[in-house]
Design an enzyme around this catalytic site. Structure first.
Site, short mmCIF file in Angstrom:
data_model
loop_
_atom_site.label_atom_id
_atom_site.label_comp_id
_atom_site.label_asym_id
_atom_site.label_seq_id
_atom_site.Cartn_x
_atom_site.Cartn_y
_atom_site.Cartn_z
N LYS A 43 0.85 -1.20 0.00
CA LYS A 43 0.00 0.00 0.00
C LYS A 43 0.89 1.25 0.00
O LYS A 43 2.08 1.18 0.33
CB LYS A 43 -0.90 -0.02 1.23
N ARG A 141 -10.84 0.00 14.56
CA ARG A 141 -10.64 0.68 13.27
C ARG A 141 -11.62 0.13 12.24
O ARG A 141 -12.53 0.82 11.83
CB ARG A 141 -9.18 0.52 12.82
N HIS A 170 -6.31 -7.17 13.13
CA HIS A 170 -5.07 -6.38 13.14
C HIS A 170 -4.78 -5.97 14.58
O HIS A 170 -5.67 -5.53 15.29
CB HIS A 170 -5.26 -5.15 12.25
N ARG A 226 1.10 -10.82 7.43
CA ARG A 226 1.07 -9.64 6.56
C ARG A 226 2.23 -8.72 6.90
O ARG A 226 2.17 -7.96 7.87
CB ARG A 226 -0.24 -8.86 6.76
N TYR A 270 13.70 31.55 3.86
CA TYR A 270 12.56 32.33 4.33
C TYR A 270 12.71 32.64 5.82
O TYR A 270 13.00 31.75 6.62
CB TYR A 270 11.26 31.55 4.14
N CYS A 318 12.38 24.82 2.00
CA CYS A 318 11.40 25.40 1.08
C CYS A 318 10.57 24.28 0.44
O CYS A 318 10.78 23.10 0.72
CB CYS A 318 12.09 26.20 -0.02
N MET A 319 9.65 24.65 -0.44
CA MET A 319 8.80 23.64 -1.08
C MET A 319 9.61 22.69 -1.96
O MET A 319 9.38 21.49 -1.97
CB MET A 319 7.71 24.32 -1.92
N ASP A 320 10.58 23.23 -2.68
CA ASP A 320 11.30 22.43 -3.67
C ASP A 320 12.81 22.42 -3.48
O ASP A 320 13.52 21.81 -4.28
CB ASP A 320 11.00 22.95 -5.08
C1 LIG Z 1 -0.10 -1.97 6.77
C2 LIG Z 1 -0.70 -3.17 7.36
C3 LIG Z 1 0.10 -4.28 7.67
C4 LIG Z 1 1.60 -4.26 7.60
O1 LIG Z 1 2.09 -3.67 8.80
P1 LIG Z 1 3.63 -3.47 9.10
O2 LIG Z 1 3.67 -2.93 10.48
O3 LIG Z 1 4.15 -2.49 8.10
O4 LIG Z 1 4.27 -4.80 8.96
C5 LIG Z 1 -0.56 -5.41 8.10
N1 LIG Z 1 -1.90 -5.45 8.24
C6 LIG Z 1 -2.68 -4.39 7.99
C7 LIG Z 1 -4.16 -4.50 8.17
C8 LIG Z 1 -2.12 -3.22 7.56
O5 LIG Z 1 -2.90 -2.15 7.33
#
Ligand SMILES: *Cc1c(COP(=O)(O)O)cnc(C)c1O
Length: 386
Positions: A43, A141, A170, A226, A270, A318-320
């Site tokens: 992601k 969540r 999670h 995950r 700035y 700065c921005m860039d």
């Molecule tokens: C992002 C995410 C993970 C991965 O988590 P890490 O701490 O980066 O290993 C696992 N499960 C869910 C639901 C997540 O949103």
């Protein structure tokens, strides 16, 4: 430091070490029990590292599945030809259901409304709508509450268009080995999965561990873990450092576009929040700014590496662009070995000579976590894969 030159059209880039991605996948797989699958969280453009190239490297190194946060992220992977299962970890907006179905992206389901529409649309397309059931065991969540899980499944399961391919939760405190909160979530999850089995329903793959979870709590690995941050070579917490060796994947670099030696008292940037304190200080400009993910909160409070030696960032970011001050006799013993010249490589994250600046160092200065640092650098800088 790698010998990468960076893109032609901009003197700023992030280097992504795909070899390190593969080694991190293998290192994390060693933490897994036999037959436990590895799902890779790519992601947010793979935490800023580039989703398509990283996902390909992860799958080559033996990862089984991918996870994204948005429909668009899943579509991007499919359009690049990736065929591995993809799970969307967040709620999918209803109007995007047909896109999920068309691209075979599995949603996380925890509301009836969504589940039924998804089943309808999958059936209309002549497909089986695979999904994962999200359970909220305490993070508050997303997910169905444990007490409602069996009823929820009974409510969905009459729908022939649907197939439960996974059941997950999670953890809010997976990095804290001894925490009571972790145990409570783990127990609620086991109870909910058991209740689904006892009701005679399939759970699909059972999974709950993220990076710290899979390293610190092998008993909670179940069918799949995950991983996210560990794939990118960063530790989610100090508690995992001693357990597995990971290699940082991202370096952030630019080139000096201008060098001047202003008189004592001259202002920089700035608000002129930095004033040249003595003679002989070189002020060098680097074309990276907060629009590239370099938080402005780091102004006058971060180091970079140039020619193998640390130098202080000077004035407001700065921005860039931002400026650095290379003092002939620098603070904290930073003594440049040579004068800075236009074209010299400046390292914000990564190593150069014997010096290294980590995402963790920058995160601490920003009062945030390494995750946010790499995500931010993914915003605009071109990625160079090495
Ligand atoms: C992002 C995410 C993970 C991965 O988590 P890490 O701490 O980066 O290993 C696992 N499960 C869910 C639901 C997540 O949103």
């Amino acid at each position: 430091m790698a010998t990468v030159r960076g893109p032609e059209d901009r003197w700023a880039w992030v280097e992504i070490d795909l070899g390190a991605v593969k080694r991190n996948v293998r290192a994390l797989k060693k933490c897994l029990g036999r037959n436990v699958e590895l799902m890779c969280a790519v992601k947010a453009d793979a935490y800023g590292h580039g989703a398509v190239r990283c996902a390909q490297a992860m799958l080559q190194a033996g990862a089984n599945q991918l996870a994204v946060a948005t429909v668009h992220e899943g579509v991007e992977l499919r359009e690049a030809g990736i065929e591995a299962p993809i799970l969307m970890l967040n709620e999918c907006p209803m109007p995007a259901v047909d896109t999920l179905v068309a691209y075979d992206i599995m949603p996380s389901i925890y509301t009836f409304d969504f589940g039924l529409v998804y089943g309808e649309r999958a059936a209309a397309a002549g497909k089986v709508g695979k999904y994962h059931l999200a359970i909220d065991t305490g993070m508050s969540r997303i997910g169905v509450l444990p007490v409602d899980v069996v009823d929820f499944r009974h409510g969905l399961d009459f729908h022939r268009g649907l197939e439960c391919a996974g059941t997950f939760t999670h953890f809010a405190t997976a990095d804290d080995v001894d925490s009571w909160d972790f145990q409570l979530q783990a127990n609620r999850f086991v109870d909910a999965v058991t209740a689904i089995h006892n009701a005679g329903l399939e759970t699909g793959l059972v999974h709950c561990d993220n990076t710290p979870g899979m390293i610190l709590h092998p008993r909670a690995q179940f069918d799949m873990c995950r991983a996210g941050i560990g794939l990118y070579g960063l530790h989610p917490a100090d508690s995992t450092r001693g357990v597995v060796r990971l290699e940082p994947v991202m370096s952030v670099r630019g080139r000096v576009t201008r060098v001047v030696r202003p008189p004592v008292g001259a202002g920089v940037g700035y608000g002129m929040t930095y004033r040249v304190p003595k003679q002989g200080v070189q002020i060098a400009t680097v074309p990276i700014g907060y629009a590239d993910g370099l938080s402005r909160s780091l102004s006058n409070n971060m180091d970079v590496i140039v020619n193998g030696v640390r130098a202080r960032q000077a004035g407001r970011i700065c921005m860039d662009q931002f400026m650095i001050a290379v003092e002939p006799d620098g603070p904290r013993g930073y003594r440049p070995k040579k004068l800075v010249e236009v074209g010299d490589v400046v390292t914000l994250i990564g190593d150069d000579g014997n010096e290294e600046i980590t995402a963790d160092e920058m995160a601490e200065l920003r009062n945030t976590i390494n995750y946010e640092v790499t995500c931010n650098f993914g915003m605009r800088l071109q990625k160079v894969y090495v």
